[in-house]
Design a protein around this motif. Structure first.
Motif, PDB file in Angstrom:
ATOM      1  N   ARG A 630       0.844  -1.203   0.000  1.00 66.67           N
ATOM      2  CA  ARG A 630       0.000   0.000   0.000  1.00 66.67           C
ATOM      3  C   ARG A 630       0.875   1.247   0.000  1.00 66.67           C
ATOM      4  O   ARG A 630       1.863   1.317   0.726  1.00 66.67           O
ATOM      5  N   ILE A 631       0.498   2.231  -0.810  1.00 68.53           N
ATOM      6  CA  ILE A 631       1.195   3.507  -0.889  1.00 68.53           C
ATOM      7  C   ILE A 631       0.196   4.618  -0.561  1.00 68.53           C
ATOM      8  O   ILE A 631      -0.879   4.695  -1.159  1.00 68.53           O
ATOM      9  N   GLY A 632       0.564   5.488   0.388  1.00 68.26           N
ATOM     10  CA  GLY A 632      -0.318   6.576   0.791  1.00 68.26           C
ATOM     11  C   GLY A 632       0.056   7.886   0.118  1.00 68.26           C
ATOM     12  O   GLY A 632       1.231   8.256   0.069  1.00 68.26           O
ATOM     13  N   THR A 633      -0.934   8.577  -0.392  1.00 67.74           N
ATOM     14  CA  THR A 633      -0.747   9.912  -0.982  1.00 67.74           C
ATOM     15  C   THR A 633      -1.871  10.824  -0.498  1.00 67.74           C
ATOM     16  O   THR A 633      -2.910  10.362  -0.012  1.00 67.74           O
ATOM     17  N   ILE A 634      -1.649  12.137  -0.633  1.00 69.47           N
ATOM     18  CA  ILE A 634      -2.672  13.108  -0.230  1.00 69.47           C
ATOM     19  C   ILE A 634      -3.106  13.920  -1.439  1.00 69.47           C
ATOM     20  O   ILE A 634      -2.389  14.039  -2.429  1.00 69.47           O
ATOM     21  N   VAL A 635      -4.322  14.464  -1.326  1.00 70.74           N
ATOM     22  CA  VAL A 635      -4.864  15.360  -2.352  1.00 70.74           C
ATOM     23  C   VAL A 635      -4.447  16.783  -1.995  1.00 70.74           C
ATOM     24  O   VAL A 635      -4.553  17.182  -0.822  1.00 70.74           O
ATOM     25  N   PRO A 636      -3.938  17.550  -2.945  1.00 69.41           N
ATOM     26  CA  PRO A 636      -3.529  18.935  -2.643  1.00 69.41           C
ATOM     27  C   PRO A 636      -4.659  19.709  -1.969  1.00 69.41           C
ATOM     28  O   PRO A 636      -5.812  19.660  -2.385  1.00 69.41           O
ATOM     29  N   GLY A 637      -4.300  20.419  -0.907  1.00 68.54           N
ATOM     30  CA  GLY A 637      -5.272  21.207  -0.174  1.00 68.54           C
ATOM     31  C   GLY A 637      -6.089  20.419   0.838  1.00 68.54           C
ATOM     32  O   GLY A 637      -7.015  20.966   1.447  1.00 68.54           O
ATOM     33  N   SER A 638      -5.770  19.127   1.040  1.00 68.65           N
ATOM     34  CA  SER A 638      -6.531  18.277   1.955  1.00 68.65           C
ATOM     35  C   SER A 638      -5.575  17.553   2.887  1.00 68.65           C
ATOM     36  O   SER A 638      -4.400  17.342   2.564  1.00 68.65           O
ATOM     37  N   THR A 639      -6.078  17.155   4.053  1.00 69.22           N
ATOM     38  CA  THR A 639      -5.274  16.341   4.977  1.00 69.22           C
ATOM     39  C   THR A 639      -5.659  14.866   4.896  1.00 69.22           C
ATOM     40  O   THR A 639      -5.139  14.052   5.662  1.00 69.22           O
ATOM     41  N   LEU A 640      -6.568  14.492   3.999  1.00 63.42           N
ATOM     42  CA  LEU A 640      -6.957  13.086   3.845  1.00 63.42           C
ATOM     43  C   LEU A 640      -5.839  12.299   3.169  1.00 63.42           C
ATOM     44  O   LEU A 640      -5.231  12.764   2.199  1.00 63.42           O
ATOM     45  N   ILE A 641      -5.568  11.104   3.669  1.00 68.13           N
ATOM     46  CA  ILE A 641      -4.554  10.206   3.109  1.00 68.13           C
ATOM     47  C   ILE A 641      -5.265   9.022   2.470  1.00 68.13           C
ATOM     48  O   ILE A 641      -6.142   8.401   3.083  1.00 68.13           O
ATOM     49  N   TYR A 642      -4.880   8.698   1.237  1.00 67.38           N
ATOM     50  CA  TYR A 642      -5.478   7.575   0.515  1.00 67.38           C
ATOM     51  C   TYR A 642      -4.420   6.488   0.336  1.00 67.38           C
ATOM     52  O   TYR A 642      -3.409   6.697  -0.336  1.00 67.38           O
ATOM     53  N   ASN A 643      -4.657   5.316   0.947  1.00 71.41           N
ATOM     54  CA  ASN A 643      -3.749   4.174   0.857  1.00 71.41           C
ATOM     55  C   ASN A 643      -4.232   3.244  -0.243  1.00 71.41           C
ATOM     56  O   ASN A 643      -5.309   2.629  -0.128  1.00 71.41           O
ATOM     57  N   VAL A 644      -3.437   3.120  -1.308  1.00 68.55           N
ATOM     58  CA  VAL A 644      -3.821   2.350  -2.492  1.00 68.55           C
ATOM     59  C   VAL A 644      -2.761   1.290  -2.758  1.00 68.55           C
ATOM     60  O   VAL A 644      -1.561   1.567  -2.684  1.00 68.55           O
ATOM     61  N   TYR A 696       4.029   9.327  -6.701  1.00 70.52           N
ATOM     62  CA  TYR A 696       4.865   9.183  -5.514  1.00 70.52           C
ATOM     63  C   TYR A 696       6.154   8.469  -5.902  1.00 70.52           C
ATOM     64  O   TYR A 696       6.130   7.442  -6.587  1.00 70.52           O
ATOM     65  N   SER A 697       7.278   9.019  -5.478  1.00 73.76           N
ATOM     66  CA  SER A 697       8.590   8.418  -5.747  1.00 73.76           C
ATOM     67  C   SER A 697       9.334   8.249  -4.429  1.00 73.76           C
ATOM     68  O   SER A 697       9.221   9.070  -3.516  1.00 73.76           O
ATOM     69  N   ALA A 698      10.096   7.154  -4.340  1.00 73.76           N
ATOM     70  CA  ALA A 698      10.870   6.878  -3.124  1.00 73.76           C
ATOM     71  C   ALA A 698      12.243   6.377  -3.516  1.00 73.76           C
ATOM     72  O   ALA A 698      12.411   5.666  -4.519  1.00 73.76           O
ATOM     73  N   ILE A 732      11.213  -2.805   7.943  1.00 72.19           N
ATOM     74  CA  ILE A 732      11.005  -1.798   6.914  1.00 72.19           C
ATOM     75  C   ILE A 732       9.711  -2.070   6.160  1.00 72.19           C
ATOM     76  O   ILE A 732       9.297  -3.214   5.968  1.00 72.19           O
ATOM     77  N   VAL A 733       9.025  -0.998   5.758  1.00 73.90           N
ATOM     78  CA  VAL A 733       7.914  -1.038   4.812  1.00 73.90           C
ATOM     79  C   VAL A 733       8.229   0.005   3.744  1.00 73.90           C
ATOM     80  O   VAL A 733       9.035   0.912   3.978  1.00 73.90           O
ATOM     81  N   PRO A 734       7.643  -0.110   2.539  1.00 72.81           N
ATOM     82  CA  PRO A 734       8.062   0.788   1.451  1.00 72.81           C
ATOM     83  C   PRO A 734       7.973   2.277   1.760  1.00 72.81           C
ATOM     84  O   PRO A 734       8.716   3.069   1.201  1.00 72.81           O
ATOM     85  N   GLN A 735       7.095   2.704   2.662  1.00 74.69           N
ATOM     86  CA  GLN A 735       7.010   4.125   3.003  1.00 74.69           C
ATOM     87  C   GLN A 735       7.457   4.419   4.424  1.00 74.69           C
ATOM     88  O   GLN A 735       7.182   5.492   4.944  1.00 74.69           O
ATOM     89  N   GLY A 736       8.153   3.513   5.060  1.00 76.02           N
ATOM     90  CA  GLY A 736       8.567   3.763   6.432  1.00 76.02           C
ATOM     91  C   GLY A 736       9.047   2.505   7.112  1.00 76.02           C
ATOM     92  O   GLY A 736       9.697   1.653   6.505  1.00 76.02           O
ATOM     93  N   LYS A 772       4.414   2.113  14.244  1.00 75.94           N
ATOM     94  CA  LYS A 772       4.662   2.298  12.809  1.00 75.94           C
ATOM     95  C   LYS A 772       4.906   3.761  12.510  1.00 75.94           C
ATOM     96  O   LYS A 772       4.284   4.646  13.104  1.00 75.94           O
ATOM     97  N   THR A 773       5.813   4.024  11.555  1.00 71.89           N
ATOM     98  CA  THR A 773       6.081   5.371  11.060  1.00 71.89           C
ATOM     99  C   THR A 773       6.017   5.341   9.538  1.00 71.89           C
ATOM    100  O   THR A 773       6.620   4.451   8.908  1.00 71.89           O
ATOM    101  N   VAL A 774       5.296   6.275   8.942  1.00 73.01           N
ATOM    102  CA  VAL A 774       5.108   6.327   7.489  1.00 73.01           C
ATOM    103  C   VAL A 774       5.470   7.726   6.997  1.00 73.01           C
ATOM    104  O   VAL A 774       5.075   8.730   7.608  1.00 73.01           O
ATOM    105  N   TYR A 775       6.232   7.767   5.875  1.00 72.57           N
ATOM    106  CA  TYR A 775       6.632   9.027   5.250  1.00 72.57           C
ATOM    107  C   TYR A 775       6.059   9.099   3.844  1.00 72.57           C
ATOM    108  O   TYR A 775       6.225   8.167   3.050  1.00 72.57           O
ATOM    109  N   GLY A 776       5.374  10.208   3.522  1.00 71.60           N
ATOM    110  CA  GLY A 776       4.846  10.420   2.184  1.00 71.60           C
ATOM    111  C   GLY A 776       5.196  11.804   1.685  1.00 71.60           C
ATOM    112  O   GLY A 776       5.818  12.603   2.395  1.00 71.60           O
TER     113      GLY A 776
END
Length: 800
Positions: A630-644, A696-698, A732-736, A772-776
């Motif tokens: 799962r990769i989490g991203t946000i919509v510009p101008g929003s604090t909602l996180i979408y894990n896809v 999203y790039s890591a 490790i997880v892909p975003q944290g 858990k710690t996640v960075y996006g």
């Protein structure tokens, strides 16, 4: 620090279950060397090679065939004697790979002697099998988890660690195929693990952990296979077992709630009555296993702090009080027509009722202002029914068999969510309803033929799987729900497969080589009005080889090399197009464009067996292409996180495992299991389409992690005490990354004239917390879950 902690724990102790050594059946035919005719009534005798002591014997039948069953491991000398023929002797070495071995034709000359060598080997399995490909555990001896679920029992087994969402991990990976009696079912999941916490351990006889499966098994599950084997007695007459277990959890509040929400569950009462019945008379064996599991739990109590590059901070809590009631029944019969033909039928029914009452408050950094209170009620009923029919034909040659089976599984997921969205200036009520019906048909045929130095296996399998799903959203005032993302979706999967496996063994070497070829045609048809996703699917035909090569230094020391290639196909829920709102601001959704991940694995293992114990060491590695996460991203101008779910490119895992088991005295046993591994995720870039397109790039990530389990067992004449310590290092997880976990469990049992009584406790010191710690891009968050881990259970079982 993680490595030091693991090494320190290797000084602690864990007890591994013993399983009975497998016996070998030896067969062959005796023929005249000159005339070629079969020789009846030949005396066939097996003697010990060391002192020529008689072990067993028989005479050949009218077709010249003989059978010597139940041969223990060791070195022997086979003798064939018959009036008018010379004595024929053959050295025999008992080994580990095949329960049946065919010596072929033994030719008896009229005028000369022939000495030829034949090799047989019988396994010595104590936890780690002699083939080094699996570990077998008797659930009844896991005292510290008696009366619990299969998930709880698995957590205490060597090499197994607990992951998120009720999943177990093998060597750091949750890509584990879960089988029930050797078959995949919807009860435990076809593509991913489900409901392991709702299968009573009281119904299970033993569990097999297979890190390097052969071609005989389906190719999915890169971490390996866990095979859950239900109880089934075969004693003559009527017999059974009745049990009752009860417990209480959430003994105190581990962390106080955020302000103004409903209380956490406290003093949750657990109940687990069970009954097992068996009736065997002559050619028929009928069985029944029934269990009821009542488990209210504080299923989730997660505190999350979210930080955004804009300077915003959100503090939230997700509290989920869960009430679960599960009824499980399995019944069936085995009918042996004659010595060569048998039919087995079985059926399993499970009804799982789940009620979740949740609160999710959202505050600013100093908890002075609440921006939202999200309350929900989940009312879910899961119904599973399976039916199996299998036919076995035994040929005249012992061990040569043909198995044909048909399996059908139905699994209904009937889920309703009701939400109350309390905002500073209004309150809205939202809901959704999901109905999903999974139907799976399996047809398989397997053939086994013993050889002089091993055996041949081959088979075919056909699977048809289809899952129609319907999601309905009912938005309320100013609803945050994406009501346009509902509708219908149909999942259809066809998988034909064919495999072959060859096993060879002589005095010094063992070889097992196989190839499985699978073709898959998967189509996922979605609602054409969905705002983001469209119908998708994939097709492939690929080979999945496996190989094991072993060298035996002597009867107690062996080294093995393994290689296999496996696949993890996305499950239907991984590609499901409907957003899930049990968390109002960290929203999960599937991805119909998700593709399978393919993994190549290798392992080198060494086992030495002593008088009262064994030591096993292994080095292993794997490379995965198209890593699913799962990769989490946000919509510009929003604090909602979408894990896809996405395919994140290549990842690697290399490590080592140690298993040491020792009976130091007749009353004290020790076991240590340690795993250290390094996980690397290459740099990757993905595109999330929902709810709007985002990239999203890591960069490359790498971390060394591991786990250790240690246990001590004190054994008296009729009593047993077990203490288990478990440590999981940060991973490790892909975003944290995830944080460390530590727990101590203990249990005791006492044998009674016709049963036993037990008491146990989990997480004695309340140290088990999921971190858990996640960075996006534009945000990061940290979480700690103080869910219910402390539980005291007691129970009694009566055999008759």
């Amino acid at each position: 620090m993680a490595v030091k902690s693991i090494l320190a724990l290797v000084c602690c102790i864990f007890v591994m279950t013993h399983v009975k050594a497998q016996k070998v059946t030896l067969s062959g035919r005796v023929r005249s060397a000159e005339k070629g005719e079969m020789l009846p009534f030949v005396n066939v005798v097996l003697n010990s090679e060391q002192d020529s002591a008689f072990v067993t014997g028989t005479i050949s039948n009218e077709q010249g065939r003989f059978v010597l069953p139940d041969i223990a491991s060791g070195n022997y000398l086979l003798e064939c004697r018959s009036l008018g023929y010379k004595l024929v002797q053959k050295p025999v070495i008992a080994g580990a790979l095949s329960p049946f071995l065919d010596m072929g034709e033994i030719r008896m000359p009229e005028d000369s002697r022939a000495l030829q060598e034949i090799t047989i080997t019988g396994p010595q399995t104590e936890g780690v099998a002699d083939k080094l490909d699996r570990k077998t555990f008797n659930i009844g001896r896991n005292v510290s988890q008696s009366g619990g679920s299969v998930l709880q029992a698995l957590k205490n087994l060597p090499g197994v660690t607990a992951g998120e969402d009720g999943k177990v991990l093998l060597r750091g990976s949750d890509k584990v195929a879960i089988l029930v009696d050797g078959r995949q079912t919807a009860l435990t999941g076809f593509g991913s693990q489900t409901s392991l916490d709702n299968i009573p351990a009281s119904a299970i006889e033993r569990i097999e952990i297979i890190n390097n499966p052969s071609a005989r098994y389906d190719a999915n599950g890169n971490a390996g296979i866990i095979n859950i084997i239900y109880k089934k007695e075969k004693q003559e007459g009527f017999n059974g077992k009745i049990g009752m277990a009860a417990g209480v959890g959430a003994l105190w509040v581990r962390k106080e709630n955020l302000p103004d929400i409903r209380p956490q569950y406290r003093n949750t009462l657990k109940l687990n009555p069970s009954v097992a019945l068996n009736y065997k008379k002559k050619k028929v064996n009928a069985f029944f296993q029934g269990d009821y599991l009542h488990t209210p739990t504080l299923n989730k109590n997660e505190f999350v702090n979210r930080f955004y590059d804009t300077g915003d901070t959100v503090r939230q809590q997700t509290k989920r009080n869960r009430s679960t009631n599960v009824i499980t029944a399995k019944t069936g019969a085995d009918w042996t027509f004659d010595d060569r033909n048998a039919l087995s039928v079985s059926a399993l029914f499970s009804s799982e009722k789940i009620l979740d009452r949740g609160d999710e408050p959202f505050f600013n950094a100093d908890l002075t202002r609440r921006s939202r209170l999200w309350q929900f009620l989940e009312d879910e009923l899961k119904t599973t029914a399976t039916a199996s029919v299998s036919y076995q034909h035994k040929y005249a040659q012992p061990g040569r068999v043909l198995n044909v089976g048909m399996n059908y599984t139905f699994h209904r997921e009937n889920e309703q969510y009701f939400f109350t969205n309390i905002m500073p200036d209004f309150m809205g009520r939202d809901a959704f309803k999901l109905l999903s019906d999974e139907n799976v048909f399996d047809l398989n045929a397997d053939y086994i033929r013993p050889l002089r130095y091993g055996r041949l296996e081959g088979g075919i399998k056909l699977r048809r799987r289809f899952i129609p799903t319907h999601m309905q959203f009912f938005p309320g005032l100013n609803s945050p729900i994406d009501s346009l993302a509902g509708g219908r979706a149909d999942y259809k999967e066809t998988i034909p497969a064919v495999y072959g496996n060859y096993v060879f063994e002589n005095k010094k070497f063992e070889l097992e080589a196989g190839l499985r070829v699978e073709y898959i045609n998967l189509r996922y048809k979605v609602n054409p009005t969905h705002p983001t996703y469209h119908s998708d699917g994939y097709t492939y035909a690929k080979p999945f080889p496996n190989m094991r090569l072993a060298y035996k230094f002597d009867n107690r020391n062996k080294v093995s090399l393994f290689y296999n290639r496996r696949v993890d196909r996305p499950n239907e829920v991984d590609i499901r197009i409907f957003p899930k709102y049990d968390d109002a601001e960290i929203i999960k959704i599937g991805n119909p464009a998700l593709k399978p991940q393919f993994t190549s694995s290798w392992e080198a293992g060494y086992k030495t067996t002593g008088e009262n114990g064994s030591f096993y060491a292994a080095l292993y590695g794997k490379q995965t292409n198209g890593t699913i996460t799962r990769i989490g991203t946000i919509v510009p101008g929003s604090t909602l996180i979408y894990n896809v779910f996405q395919n994140a490119g290549k990842s690697y895992n290399t490590g080592g495992e140690l298993v040491w088991q020792q009976d130091l005295t007749n009353w004290f046993s020790l076991n240590v299991n340690g795993n250290i591994y390094k996980t690397t995720v290459n740099a990757f870039s993905i595109e999330n389409l929902y709810p709007v397109r985002s990239i999203y790039s890591a960069g490359k990530q790498s971390l060394t992690s591991g786990s250790a389990k240690a246990s001590a067992v004190l054994k008296g004449k009729k009593a047993e005490l077990q203490v288990v310590t478990t440590y999981q290092a940060p991973d490790i997880v892909p975003q944290g990354r995830t944080g460390y976990r530590f727990s101590v469990d203990a249990g005791a049992k006492r044998q009674l004239p016709k049963g036993e009584v037990f008491i146990n406790a989990t997480d004695l010191f309340g140290t088990l917390v999921v971190r858990k710690t996640v960075y996006g891009d534009g945000f990061h968050y940290s979480s700690r879950d103080y869910y219910e881990t402390q539980l005291v259970r007691a129970g009694y079982s009566f055999k008759f």
